[in-house]
Design a protein around this motif. Structure first.
Motif, PDB file in Angstrom:
ATOM      1  N   PRO A  24      -9.496   1.856  -1.844  1.00 39.17           N
ATOM      2  CA  PRO A  24      -8.095   1.775  -2.220  1.00 39.17           C
ATOM      3  C   PRO A  24      -7.911   0.974  -3.493  1.00 39.17           C
ATOM      4  O   PRO A  24      -8.566  -0.031  -3.708  1.00 39.17           O
ATOM      5  CB  PRO A  24      -7.457   1.069  -1.006  1.00 39.17           C
ATOM      6  CG  PRO A  24      -8.343   1.449   0.128  1.00 39.17           C
ATOM      7  CD  PRO A  24      -9.720   1.515  -0.445  1.00 39.17           C
ATOM      8  N   ASP A  72      -3.039   4.598  -2.148  1.00 40.55           N
ATOM      9  CA  ASP A  72      -4.180   4.038  -1.428  1.00 40.55           C
ATOM     10  C   ASP A  72      -4.749   5.021  -0.425  1.00 40.55           C
ATOM     11  O   ASP A  72      -5.909   4.902  -0.031  1.00 40.55           O
ATOM     12  CB  ASP A  72      -3.746   2.761  -0.693  1.00 40.55           C
ATOM     13  CG  ASP A  72      -3.305   1.675  -1.653  1.00 40.55           C
ATOM     14  OD1 ASP A  72      -4.185   1.018  -2.228  1.00 40.55           O
ATOM     15  OD2 ASP A  72      -2.093   1.489  -1.832  1.00 40.55           O
ATOM     16  N   VAL A 127      -7.612  -0.067   3.720  1.00 36.20           N
ATOM     17  CA  VAL A 127      -6.873  -0.794   2.693  1.00 36.20           C
ATOM     18  C   VAL A 127      -7.205  -2.281   2.702  1.00 36.20           C
ATOM     19  O   VAL A 127      -7.354  -2.914   1.649  1.00 36.20           O
ATOM     20  CB  VAL A 127      -5.357  -0.589   2.890  1.00 36.20           C
ATOM     21  CG1 VAL A 127      -4.554  -1.523   2.000  1.00 36.20           C
ATOM     22  CG2 VAL A 127      -4.986   0.857   2.590  1.00 36.20           C
ATOM     23  N   PRO A 171       0.832  -1.207   0.000  1.00 33.47           N
ATOM     24  CA  PRO A 171       0.000   0.000   0.000  1.00 33.47           C
ATOM     25  C   PRO A 171       0.865   1.256   0.000  1.00 33.47           C
ATOM     26  O   PRO A 171       1.936   1.288   0.617  1.00 33.47           O
ATOM     27  CB  PRO A 171      -0.797  -0.131   1.305  1.00 33.47           C
ATOM     28  CG  PRO A 171      -0.839  -1.599   1.574  1.00 33.47           C
ATOM     29  CD  PRO A 171       0.488  -2.125   1.095  1.00 33.47           C
TER      30      PRO A 171
END
Length: 309
Positions: free
Chosen positions: A243, A147, A227, A108
């Motif tokens: 995300p 994200d 996320v 991420p």
């Protein structure tokens, strides 16, 4: 693989770990499968490649790593592998294969705005989590694959950064501010209700944080929730974008759409295999309808049967 990883492009690394004569692949042969179904490398002939593509796209879209066994029809001599996914491929000319499929997903990416102690603590803790960080805002647009965006600048460049994050469709946006100042800033931006719902302020979960590292921890806990799709993630993204670029749930409660649709799959009417439709997938147009096949052999057999009728 290094170029894809540097560009934050998800892919699957496929490696042949066991092969039975007369299969064309050998242990150690490998390939890369990207999200559009493209295969770069060699893991067997066209029929084995089709099975690998379909399984790899499933692994890439949440299925996780797996050991794929591609067996010819009627094969009984290949040693068992508990836990493997088995595909009986009637198109194979002989020789079973085992191929390990390993999704390689980028970590991420959190865009952080500001040079404050909270911003610096976010960078340090994100590194511990294995997350990537960037600091493109406010001088440029946020990274396209970000994200999350966390604005922790305490009054500097906040409105421009928030507006850029909203326009870029970032899934999780947070503003480090007191409840009163946060509300005033969102009022100043003149946001719609849907846009306002996409910004978390005060940023982070309420864990009684006092120090900058504790505040950063509370924010990253909320980032993880968004996320990884934990409890409350859908609410955080309501009316916005999840995300990875997926559209968030609508007011009617529709599920989020996938970030990048994979090629469609169909069933070969001759052999019954699941076929991922690509530009070069064998097919026929029958009464104005496209019919897709795993290999030219199935297509030709289908065409011959149609002619006899």
């Amino acid at each position: 693989m290094a170029e894809l990883a540097a560009g934050r492009v998800p892919f699957v690394h496929a490696t042949v770990v066991r092969a039975q004569v007369p299969s064309s692949a050998r242990p150690g042969d490998e390939a890369i499968v990207t999200g559009d179904g493209t295969i770069d490398g060699f893991v067997g002939g066209v029929c084995a490649e089709g099975s690998v593509r379909t399984a790899a796209l499933g692994a890439l879209n949440g299925g996780g790593p797996l050991l794929l066994r591609v067996l010819p029809e009627g094969e009984a001599d290949f040693p068992e592998s508990p836990g493997a996914r088995v595909v009986v491929n009637p198109c194979l000319s002989g020789g079973a294969l085992e191929i390990f499929l390993e999704p390689r997903l980028p970590p991420p990416l959190v865009e952080i705005v500001g040079g404050t102690p909270v911003a610096d603590a976010l960078v340090a803790l994100a590194d511990v989590l294995g997350y990537a960080t960037a600091r493109s805002l406010p001088d440029g647009a946020p990274e396209a694959c970000a994200d999350a965006v966390v604005v922790a600048s305490h009054g500097r460049d906040e409105t421009a950064s928030l507006r850029a994050a909203l326009d870029a469709g970032i899934g999780y946006i947070a503003l480090v501010a007191s409840p009163r100042r946060g509300r005033a800033l969102l009022d100043e931006l003149g946001l719609t209700d849907a846009e306002r719902a996409r910004i978390s302020t005060p940023a982070g979960l309420d864990i009684g944080a006092r120090t900058a590292p504790e505040v950063a921890l509370s924010i990253l806990a909320e980032v993880i929730t968004a996320v990884r799709g934990g409890a409350g993630a859908a609410g955080a993204a309501e009316g916005g974008v999840l995300p990875g670029g997926a559209a968030g749930p609508s007011a009617a409660g529709d599920p989020p759409s996938p970030p990048s649709p994979s090629p469609p799959t169909v069933t070969d009417p001759v052999c019954g295999m699941t076929v991922t439709v690509m530009p070069d997938t064998p097919h026929l147009s029958v009464d104005g309808t496209d019919v897709w096949f795993c290999a030219p052999g199935c297509r030709d057999r289908y065409a011959a049967e149609k002619e006899r009728r």
